[in-house]
Design an enzyme around this catalytic site. Structure first.
Site, PDB file in Angstrom:
ATOM      1  CG  PHE A   2      60.707   6.207 -35.356  1.00 39.40           C
ATOM      2  CD1 PHE A   2      61.704   6.852 -35.116  1.00 39.40           C
ATOM      3  CD2 PHE A   2      59.582   5.378 -34.856  1.00 39.40           C
ATOM      4  CE1 PHE A   2      61.367   7.070 -33.355  1.00 39.40           C
ATOM      5  CE2 PHE A   2      59.317   6.199 -33.739  1.00 39.40           C
ATOM      6  CZ  PHE A   2      60.334   6.885 -32.781  1.00 39.40           C
ATOM      7  CB  SER A  50      58.883   9.345 -30.079  1.00 34.09           C
ATOM      8  OG  SER A  50      57.550   9.762 -29.445  1.00 34.09           O
ATOM      9  CB  CYS A  57      57.488   4.212 -30.978  1.00 39.33           C
ATOM     10  SG  CYS A  57      57.262   5.778 -30.543  1.00 39.33           S
ATOM     11  CB  THR A  59      57.465   8.482 -24.036  1.00 39.53           C
ATOM     12  OG1 THR A  59      56.446   8.166 -25.051  1.00 39.53           O
ATOM     13  CG2 THR A  59      57.557  10.011 -23.654  1.00 39.53           C
ATOM     14  CB  ALA A  75      53.622  -0.132 -21.586  1.00 36.21           C
ATOM     15  CG  HIS A 113      52.869   1.373 -33.100  1.00 38.31           C
ATOM     16  ND1 HIS A 113      52.049   2.038 -33.845  1.00 38.31           N
ATOM     17  CD2 HIS A 113      53.688   2.068 -32.355  1.00 38.31           C
ATOM     18  CE1 HIS A 113      51.970   3.092 -33.466  1.00 38.31           C
ATOM     19  NE2 HIS A 113      52.861   3.507 -32.470  1.00 38.31           N
ATOM     20  CB  THR A 158      64.562  -5.457 -49.012  1.00 38.20           C
ATOM     21  OG1 THR A 158      64.721  -4.000 -49.211  1.00 38.20           O
ATOM     22  CG2 THR A 158      63.760  -5.940 -50.198  1.00 38.20           C
TER      23      THR A 158
END
Length: 232
Positions: A2, A50, A57, A59, A75, A113, A158
């Site tokens: 992404f 995704s 991220c 599914t 999960a 992640h 940033t």
């Protein structure tokens, strides 16, 4: 992959615990399912695609184009690492579809992640900018540097300041961004999902592999120097 440029804010329809989720061997298992209402995310969406949900991220496991909703599974690792397990009906989430190969990247490489969550410990305005101060763990702080990239709830931002002793960093949102993401609605004490710049991790890994070789080379040079001195 992404970019950290949020495309829309979706609305949580439900977060449910299910015990009838089909597993690979045909049996049923338990799990957590998140249902989100969105519009842009449905454009070009397909089962298995995704979607970045507030920096995570995930599914797509079910798509309802008539109702403009999609479902994803959470999960156990996702629930441990993020705050998604605390979402409630009506909560807003940042959403971004996976980037296209060859497309522009106006943010940075965001994997979706999440490394950990951080806690908002202060927020203030500076003219039309909105600043946040985030408390983090030492493990995460090690990869955060002033003026470096960081993904906050999936938004590419940033870093402004970093205090390695007090374990916090700051970032700011310009006026345009404030209206496009969920972070401005958060208060002191709320959590945000954090993903540090993956390039820092790769650099550390490469350096870790190189250091033993450099140390061995230095030891060999030192041994040769001693041998030369002894032979004089």
């Amino acid at each position: 992959m992404f970019t950290g440029i949020v495309e829309e804010m979706g609305e949580v329809v439900s977060l449910t615990q299910r015990d009838d989720m089909p597993l690979w061997d045909g049996t049923k298992g338990s799990g957590t399912e998140l249902t989100v209402k969105a519009s842009i995310m449905m454009e070009g969406a397909y089962l298995g695609c995704s979607i970045c949900v507030s920096g995570v991220c995930l599914t797509a496991t079910e798509l309802d184009y008539d109702e403009s909703i999609f479902r994803v599974g959470l999960a156990p690792e996702t629930i441990r690492r993020t705050y998604l397990g605390d979402l409630k009906t009506g909560d807003a989430v940042n959403l971004e579809r996976a980037s296209e190969i060859g497309g522009r990247n106006s943010g940075h490489f965001v994997q979706g992640h999440v490394d950990d969550t951080g806690e908002i410990i202060d927020r203030w305005t500076d003219e039309d900018s909105l600043f946040f101060k985030i408390k983090v763990t030492p493990d995460v702080l090690a990869y955060i540097v002033p003026k470096g990239f960081i993904a906050i709830d999936g938004t590419s931002l940033t870093v402004c300041e970093v205090d390695y002793q007090e374990k916090w960093f700051t970032f700011m949102l310009v006026e345009y961004t404030q209206k496009k993401i969920i972070v401005p609605a958060k208060k002191v004490g709320d959590r945000v999902n954090l993903e540090v710049d993956v390039l820092g991790k790769y650099s550390e890994n490469a350096l870790a592999a190189l250091i033993p070789r450099l140390e061995a080379l230095e030891a060999k040079v030192e041994s040769l120097e001693k041998a030369l001195v002894a032979g004089k």
